[in-house]
Design a protein around this motif. Structure first.
Motif, PDB file in Angstrom:
ATOM      1  N   ILE A  73       5.051  -0.573   6.224  1.00 50.26           N
ATOM      2  CA  ILE A  73       4.190   0.037   5.207  1.00 50.26           C
ATOM      3  C   ILE A  73       4.657  -0.412   3.836  1.00 50.26           C
ATOM      4  O   ILE A  73       5.830  -0.284   3.513  1.00 50.26           O
ATOM      5  CB  ILE A  73       4.246   1.577   5.315  1.00 50.26           C
ATOM      6  CG1 ILE A  73       3.622   2.014   6.639  1.00 50.26           C
ATOM      7  CG2 ILE A  73       3.542   2.233   4.140  1.00 50.26           C
ATOM      8  CD1 ILE A  73       3.716   3.499   6.905  1.00 50.26           C
ATOM      9  N   VAL A  96       5.043   0.434   0.472  1.00 54.24           N
ATOM     10  CA  VAL A  96       4.931   1.666  -0.326  1.00 54.24           C
ATOM     11  C   VAL A  96       4.489   1.391  -1.759  1.00 54.24           C
ATOM     12  O   VAL A  96       4.034   2.278  -2.463  1.00 54.24           O
ATOM     13  CB  VAL A  96       6.236   2.515  -0.351  1.00 54.24           C
ATOM     14  CG1 VAL A  96       6.580   3.014   1.026  1.00 54.24           C
ATOM     15  CG2 VAL A  96       7.379   1.773  -0.977  1.00 54.24           C
ATOM     16  N   ASN A  97       4.607   0.143  -2.181  1.00 55.58           N
ATOM     17  CA  ASN A  97       4.151  -0.186  -3.536  1.00 55.58           C
ATOM     18  C   ASN A  97       2.768  -0.827  -3.551  1.00 55.58           C
ATOM     19  O   ASN A  97       2.313  -1.312  -4.566  1.00 55.58           O
ATOM     20  CB  ASN A  97       5.148  -1.129  -4.205  1.00 55.58           C
ATOM     21  CG  ASN A  97       6.486  -0.452  -4.399  1.00 55.58           C
ATOM     22  OD1 ASN A  97       6.532   0.683  -4.853  1.00 55.58           O
ATOM     23  ND2 ASN A  97       7.557  -1.112  -4.015  1.00 55.58           N
ATOM     24  N   GLY A  98       2.135  -0.898  -2.408  1.00 53.61           N
ATOM     25  CA  GLY A  98       0.821  -1.538  -2.359  1.00 53.61           C
ATOM     26  C   GLY A  98       0.038  -1.005  -1.186  1.00 53.61           C
ATOM     27  O   GLY A  98      -0.191   0.188  -1.070  1.00 53.61           O
ATOM     28  N   GLY A  99      -0.359  -1.898  -0.322  1.00 56.24           N
ATOM     29  CA  GLY A  99      -1.158  -1.475   0.824  1.00 56.24           C
ATOM     30  C   GLY A  99      -2.604  -1.276   0.414  1.00 56.24           C
ATOM     31  O   GLY A  99      -3.002  -1.584  -0.711  1.00 56.24           O
ATOM     32  N   PRO A 100      -3.387  -0.755   1.316  1.00 57.27           N
ATOM     33  CA  PRO A 100      -4.810  -0.624   1.022  1.00 57.27           C
ATOM     34  C   PRO A 100      -5.087   0.440  -0.047  1.00 57.27           C
ATOM     35  O   PRO A 100      -4.290   1.377  -0.204  1.00 57.27           O
ATOM     36  CB  PRO A 100      -5.407  -0.211   2.365  1.00 57.27           C
ATOM     37  CG  PRO A 100      -4.288   0.409   3.114  1.00 57.27           C
ATOM     38  CD  PRO A 100      -3.046  -0.266   2.662  1.00 57.27           C
ATOM     39  N   CYS A 101      -6.202   0.295  -0.725  1.00 54.63           N
ATOM     40  CA  CYS A 101      -6.558   1.254  -1.783  1.00 54.63           C
ATOM     41  C   CYS A 101      -7.019   2.571  -1.156  1.00 54.63           C
ATOM     42  O   CYS A 101      -7.262   2.665   0.042  1.00 54.63           O
ATOM     43  CB  CYS A 101      -7.670   0.679  -2.648  1.00 54.63           C
ATOM     44  SG  CYS A 101      -9.200   0.393  -1.740  1.00 54.63           S
ATOM     45  N   GLY A 114       0.646   9.730  -3.829  1.00 53.70           N
ATOM     46  CA  GLY A 114       1.374   8.685  -3.109  1.00 53.70           C
ATOM     47  C   GLY A 114       2.739   8.393  -3.716  1.00 53.70           C
ATOM     48  O   GLY A 114       3.448   7.506  -3.253  1.00 53.70           O
TER      49      GLY A 114
END
Lengths: 452, 46
Positions: free
Chosen positions: A329, A331-336, A20
């Motif tokens: 989105i 890009v530094n987080g979001g869902p695992c 990622g």
């Protein structure tokens, strides 16, 4: 495919698919990456020495090697076994209640066949809604958060039942220590101050349907008599958004079709009307429908997404940012990764319930008997269908395994896959093309804004 | 680095250490209803 690279907004962007990681690189590194895994160091230097100095090429290779050592470039997929060895049960913790299989509009692209899902017009009773809430609480197992979507047709045709269901769900949620969040999707025609206040107070999210400019909206979102809805709904949507508590979510949501391939104008129109949370999404219709998107439309659609990317960057710099749902989105987080490899959740974490209590994997399968999973009064569901959907993840979708965007879409919409290819494991190609473009744009926005 | 600027150092591999609680929303529930965009979801276990 281990990396994906592309040029946008004057940047060379490289995504390391499996970790990622996202990098912006100069031309030397961008070109080295074309050969990196196939050629030796000397061969790369030979191939590129006409364009760059040998020292530059060597430096580029060293930097690439350093990122490989830090597992930020050319990383291998390390998640396959997590999903294949997952023996944990799925819990149903999200439910779409089709409050009304009826609608006061006749939108030309409606997947629900103008609200009734190819069946008879019907409103959900409180008894069915109550049984559905009991069903989801019982089947949510160890999950604390439960999502309830109030959907249709048009749910506000059955507003009294909506209120009863919500009051019941709130009290049962409290008793069972569940945090239940509600979302309502409405065509906005029936909004009034009482309903607006109720929605604001009780709904975690409200999705307000409008397609953008008046001429675009009024060609498609029409009443039974063929008249357009824009002049009725726009003031109501504005009032809803004005009264919406600032910390709470809403979306002004439209659909673009073959008829408005210049949908950038519709997004900007809505932004200029003052909306900050906007979603304009591609219509999903089979090829024979006159409004369906065709492969030949793709260049224009991509151009619109590019324009939108540039405009969002520009407005963000000017302090006029608005959120475009498909570019949102983190890009530094979001869902695992566990979430990203488990698919959309339809059929095993998320189900839809019809007005008579029948259960389907999601709202888009409603009416297809093959996918009927049970009824909320029976309290059990067809575990084979559930299992089929749980196993419908990217590692069982051969085309996804070759795709760089698999951890962003999680294998796409199962219903679209089924409707276009007859198999939930086989992606809906046009959808994939647009999805990949949107992910590229979303990342380009973040990369560009991080320059300053 | 001179040639490479890293915007993100690997949000996916880093998230392997998260509990995978599945408390987040399902993808169809924010706005879309017709497309699956899992990456748009917010993590509930920060």
């Amino acid at each position: 495919m281990k990396i994906h690279k592309y040029k946008q907004c004057g940047l060379n962007i490289v995504i390391d698919v499996n970790s990622g990681a996202i990098h912006v690189v100069d031309d030397v590194v961008y070109d080295i990456l074309d050969f990196y895994e196939e050629k030796s160091k000397d061969e790369i230097i030979n191939s590129l020495k006409e364009r760059y100095s040998i020292d530059e090429i060597k430096e580029g290779i060293e930097e690439i090697e350093s990122l490989i050592n830090e597992k930020m470039l050319f990383t291998e997929d390390m998640y396959k076994n997590i999903v294949l060895n997952d023996e944990n049960p799925s819990f149903i913790k999200a439910i779409c209640l089709n409050i009304a299989h009826d609608c006061n509009l006749r939108c030309k692209y409606c997947f629900a066949s103008e609200g009734n899902y190819h069946g008879k017009s019907e409103l959900m009773s409180f008894e069915v809604g109550k049984a559905a809430i009991d069903f989801v609480i019982k089947n949510s197992g160890i999950r604390h958060n439960i999502e309830v979507d109030l959907f249709g047709g048009e749910p506000l045709l059955n507003f009294e039942t909506v209120k009863q269901i919500i009051e019941y769900a709130k009290s049962e949620g409290e008793k069972n220590n569940k945090n239940i969040r509600f979302t309502i999707t409405t065509n906005a025609t029936l909004l009034n101050d009482e309903i607006i206040d109720y929605i604001d107070k009780n709904m975690g999210n409200v999705v307000l349907s409008i397609d953008g400019r008046q001429n675009v909206n009024d060609k498609i979102r029409i009443r039974r008599d063929g008249s357009g809805t824009y002049s009725d709904i726009m003031p109501k949507i504005k009032r809803m958004v004005e009264k919406r508590h600032k910390d709470k979510q809403y979306y002004v949501r439209g659909t673009f079709t073959h008829e408005n391939l210049d949908f950038y104008e519709d997004v900007i129109f809505l932004a200029d009307e003052g909306f900050k949370e906007i979603s304009i999404e591609p219509v999903v219709l089979l090829d024979e429908h006159p409004l369906s998107l065709k492969e030949g439309d793709i260049p224009q659609i991509f151009e619109q997404y590019d324009k939108l990317t540039d405009e969002i960057i520009k407005r963000s710099k000017e302090g006029r940012y608005f959120k475009f749902y498909h570019f949102a989105i983190d890009v530094n987080g979001g869902p695992c990764i566990y979430k990203r490899i488990s698919g959309c959740g339809a059929g095993h974490e998320y189900v839809a319930v019809t007005p008579n209590g029948d259960i389907y994997p999601c709202h888009q399968f409603v009416g297809n008997d093959k996918f009927k999973m049970g009824n909320v009064f029976e309290g059990v569901i067809n575990r084979n269908i559930s299992k089929e959907f749980k196993n419908g993840h990217i590692y069982n979708k051969p085309k996804c395994l070759d795709c760089w965007a698999r951890f962003y879409c999680s294998g796409g919409c199962q219903a679209n896959n089924y409707n276009f290819t007859g198999d939930i494991h086989n992606p809906y190609e046009l959808g994939c093309m647009m999805m990949k473009k949107r992910v590229e744009c979303a990342i380009a926005i973040k990369a560009k804004l991080s320059e300053e | 680095m001179k040639h490479i600027k890293t915007i993100n150092n690997g949000v996916l591999k880093n998230s392997v250490n998260k509990p995978g609680c599945k408390e987040c929303a399902n993808s169809c529930q924010s706005a879309c209803k017709t497309s699956c965009t899992v990456a748009n979801l917010e993590c509930e276990s920060k």
